[in-house]
Design a protein around this motif. Sequence first.
Motif, PDB file in Angstrom:
ATOM      1  N   TYR A 132       8.687  27.121 -22.322  1.00  0.00           N
ATOM      2  CA  TYR A 132       9.137  25.825 -21.815  1.00  0.00           C
ATOM      3  C   TYR A 132       8.330  24.650 -22.352  1.00  0.00           C
ATOM      4  O   TYR A 132       8.685  23.501 -22.122  1.00  0.00           O
ATOM      5  N   GLY A 133       7.233  24.937 -23.054  1.00  0.00           N
ATOM      6  CA  GLY A 133       6.436  23.876 -23.657  1.00  0.00           C
ATOM      7  C   GLY A 133       5.468  23.206 -22.706  1.00  0.00           C
ATOM      8  O   GLY A 133       4.739  22.289 -23.096  1.00  0.00           O
ATOM      9  N   TYR A 134       5.432  23.616 -21.456  1.00  0.00           N
ATOM     10  CA  TYR A 134       4.514  23.010 -20.489  1.00  0.00           C
ATOM     11  C   TYR A 134       4.278  23.997 -19.361  1.00  0.00           C
ATOM     12  O   TYR A 134       4.986  25.001 -19.211  1.00  0.00           O
ATOM     13  N   TYR A 135       3.277  23.733 -18.544  1.00  0.00           N
ATOM     14  CA  TYR A 135       3.031  24.508 -17.347  1.00  0.00           C
ATOM     15  C   TYR A 135       2.723  23.536 -16.223  1.00  0.00           C
ATOM     16  O   TYR A 135       1.787  22.738 -16.319  1.00  0.00           O
ATOM     17  N   ALA A 136       3.518  23.556 -15.178  1.00  0.00           N
ATOM     18  CA  ALA A 136       3.403  22.533 -14.134  1.00  0.00           C
ATOM     19  C   ALA A 136       2.953  23.112 -12.803  1.00  0.00           C
ATOM     20  O   ALA A 136       3.403  22.696 -11.744  1.00  0.00           O
ATOM     21  N   GLY A 137       2.094  24.120 -12.846  1.00  0.00           N
ATOM     22  CA  GLY A 137       1.540  24.650 -11.609  1.00  0.00           C
ATOM     23  C   GLY A 137       2.398  25.659 -10.902  1.00  0.00           C
ATOM     24  O   GLY A 137       2.193  25.917  -9.713  1.00  0.00           O
ATOM     25  N   TYR A 138       3.387  26.246 -11.581  1.00  0.00           N
ATOM     26  CA  TYR A 138       4.233  27.242 -10.936  1.00  0.00           C
ATOM     27  C   TYR A 138       3.452  28.532 -10.713  1.00  0.00           C
ATOM     28  O   TYR A 138       2.576  28.900 -11.491  1.00  0.00           O
ATOM     29  N   GLU A 139       3.803  29.220  -9.655  1.00  0.00           N
ATOM     30  CA  GLU A 139       3.121  30.465  -9.320  1.00  0.00           C
ATOM     31  C   GLU A 139       3.898  31.663  -9.859  1.00  0.00           C
ATOM     32  O   GLU A 139       5.124  31.645  -9.899  1.00  0.00           O
ATOM     33  N   PRO A 140       3.191  32.716 -10.275  1.00  0.00           N
ATOM     34  CA  PRO A 140       3.900  33.935 -10.658  1.00  0.00           C
ATOM     35  C   PRO A 140       4.575  34.580  -9.457  1.00  0.00           C
ATOM     36  O   PRO A 140       4.389  34.158  -8.320  1.00  0.00           O
ATOM     37  N   ASP A 141       5.367  35.580  -9.715  1.00  0.00           N
ATOM     38  CA  ASP A 141       6.161  36.265  -8.690  1.00  0.00           C
ATOM     39  C   ASP A 141       5.261  36.798  -7.569  1.00  0.00           C
ATOM     40  O   ASP A 141       4.461  37.703  -7.787  1.00  0.00           O
ATOM     41  N   PRO A 142       5.380  36.267  -6.348  1.00  0.00           N
ATOM     42  CA  PRO A 142       4.537  36.749  -5.242  1.00  0.00           C
ATOM     43  C   PRO A 142       5.033  38.076  -4.666  1.00  0.00           C
ATOM     44  O   PRO A 142       4.351  38.696  -3.862  1.00  0.00           O
ATOM     45  N   ALA A 143       6.228  38.511  -5.074  1.00  0.00           N
ATOM     46  CA  ALA A 143       6.814  39.714  -4.491  1.00  0.00           C
ATOM     47  C   ALA A 143       6.850  40.868  -5.490  1.00  0.00           C
ATOM     48  O   ALA A 143       7.563  41.837  -5.288  1.00  0.00           O
ATOM     49  N   ARG A 144       6.074  40.774  -6.561  1.00  0.00           N
ATOM     50  CA  ARG A 144       6.115  41.849  -7.554  1.00  0.00           C
ATOM     51  C   ARG A 144       5.419  43.090  -7.017  1.00  0.00           C
ATOM     52  O   ARG A 144       4.451  43.006  -6.258  1.00  0.00           O
ATOM     53  N   PRO A 145       5.897  44.262  -7.421  1.00  0.00           N
ATOM     54  CA  PRO A 145       5.267  45.512  -6.983  1.00  0.00           C
ATOM     55  C   PRO A 145       3.891  45.672  -7.617  1.00  0.00           C
ATOM     56  O   PRO A 145       3.614  45.095  -8.673  1.00  0.00           O
ATOM     57  N   PRO A 146       3.015  46.464  -7.013  1.00  0.00           N
ATOM     58  CA  PRO A 146       1.685  46.699  -7.575  1.00  0.00           C
ATOM     59  C   PRO A 146       1.750  47.265  -8.983  1.00  0.00           C
ATOM     60  O   PRO A 146       2.600  48.116  -9.282  1.00  0.00           O
ATOM     61  N   CYS A 147       0.887  46.790  -9.845  1.00  0.00           N
ATOM     62  CA  CYS A 147       0.702  47.282 -11.217  1.00  0.00           C
ATOM     63  C   CYS A 147       1.801  46.876 -12.188  1.00  0.00           C
ATOM     64  O   CYS A 147       1.718  47.175 -13.379  1.00  0.00           O
ATOM     65  N   ILE A 148       2.861  46.219 -11.716  1.00  0.00           N
ATOM     66  CA  ILE A 148       4.001  45.941 -12.578  1.00  0.00           C
ATOM     67  C   ILE A 148       3.913  44.542 -13.180  1.00  0.00           C
ATOM     68  O   ILE A 148       3.646  43.564 -12.481  1.00  0.00           O
ATOM     69  N   ASP A 149       4.133  44.446 -14.488  1.00  0.00           N
ATOM     70  CA  ASP A 149       4.181  43.163 -15.177  1.00  0.00           C
ATOM     71  C   ASP A 149       5.633  42.708 -15.250  1.00  0.00           C
ATOM     72  O   ASP A 149       6.407  43.217 -16.051  1.00  0.00           O
ATOM     73  N   ASP A 150       5.995  41.753 -14.413  1.00  0.00           N
ATOM     74  CA  ASP A 150       7.384  41.279 -14.410  1.00  0.00           C
ATOM     75  C   ASP A 150       7.490  39.837 -14.904  1.00  0.00           C
ATOM     76  O   ASP A 150       8.480  39.157 -14.643  1.00  0.00           O
ATOM     77  N   VAL A 151       6.482  39.388 -15.650  1.00  0.00           N
ATOM     78  CA  VAL A 151       6.468  37.999 -16.110  1.00  0.00           C
ATOM     79  C   VAL A 151       7.714  37.672 -16.929  1.00  0.00           C
ATOM     80  O   VAL A 151       8.376  36.658 -16.719  1.00  0.00           O
ATOM     81  N   GLY A 152       8.045  38.548 -17.890  1.00  0.00           N
ATOM     82  CA  GLY A 152       9.202  38.290 -18.737  1.00  0.00           C
ATOM     83  C   GLY A 152      10.485  38.189 -17.944  1.00  0.00           C
ATOM     84  O   GLY A 152      11.285  37.273 -18.129  1.00  0.00           O
ATOM     85  N   ALA A 153      10.691  39.138 -17.015  1.00  0.00           N
ATOM     86  CA  ALA A 153      11.901  39.131 -16.189  1.00  0.00           C
ATOM     87  C   ALA A 153      11.931  37.900 -15.284  1.00  0.00           C
ATOM     88  O   ALA A 153      12.985  37.293 -15.074  1.00  0.00           O
TER      89      ALA A 153
END
Length: 303
Positions: A132-153
Amino acid sequence: FIAGESYAGVYVPYLAYYMDQHNEKAQKNDYKINLAGFAVGNPVTLLQYDDFSDLSFWSTHAALSPAQIQDIKSHCSGNTFDEKYCTNLLNNLNDILEDVNIYDFYRYCFPNSTSSGSQYFQRFKGLYKKHYGYYAGYEPDPARPPCIDDVGAYLFLNNQTVRRGLHIWDNASVWENHTWYMCADINYTPGPNASYFIYPHMIQKGYRILVFSGDSDGSVPTIGTIQWIEKLKNDLNMKVIKPHSPWTLPGLHPDEPQVVGYYRKYDGLQFATVAGVGHMAPQWNKPASFKMFYSFLNNTDLN
């Protein structure tokens, strides 16, 4: 065809069943859905097997000792159930497995922390800026399962262009901000039979069904899936059309095919394992999964 994995083992059969009921009730000139069948992977189906197969998985993968397994079995079920002692045992079990990827036992465990200094947070921030060309303080997924990288999704399915391309409603989320999360809370009443009771109806109606299972999944282990399929086989007296057999992909040389799983076929359902991958088999073995889905959709033998 409808397909899904994990808790979609509940959603997908239910959806298929309701489509079937719609078609049954449709009048002569009403629209009918051209439903041919469904596929589910590592599916939650019958809790008496799905819940307790975890212990079998952890014991056979040396994550728990025989004494620990016996302790849990003795104090967490039956006439010897001891709520306080059982709670302590299960808390200890969670501590033992805290840094293990329970969804894919042999795969990497991404740290659970979402603090601004964590590896996971930095990956989220970096990919957000890249896309997106910027980062405005958004939080990563708070409901992701343990150990799982869901950043792309998380980034992909919260992109408005993607959502419109997939015909997802702008307000299609149970969360107030309509954000997609991997494991959002849904308010509904679950039942102990999950979706098992739907299978006899769908099999008797002649729908094509594929159940597949990544065999290194500790969340909905293969052993539990095998157990409920065997129960279904006995309940319906299903005949075995294809006995338990390996299925393969080409190896490094044409005359050296490699086993990528095992399968068997009943007169109403096909079951296949995908070797060496866990809860999300198509994510980690795309060639094998492609062959499996192609075979299912074209109604050909897996080998």
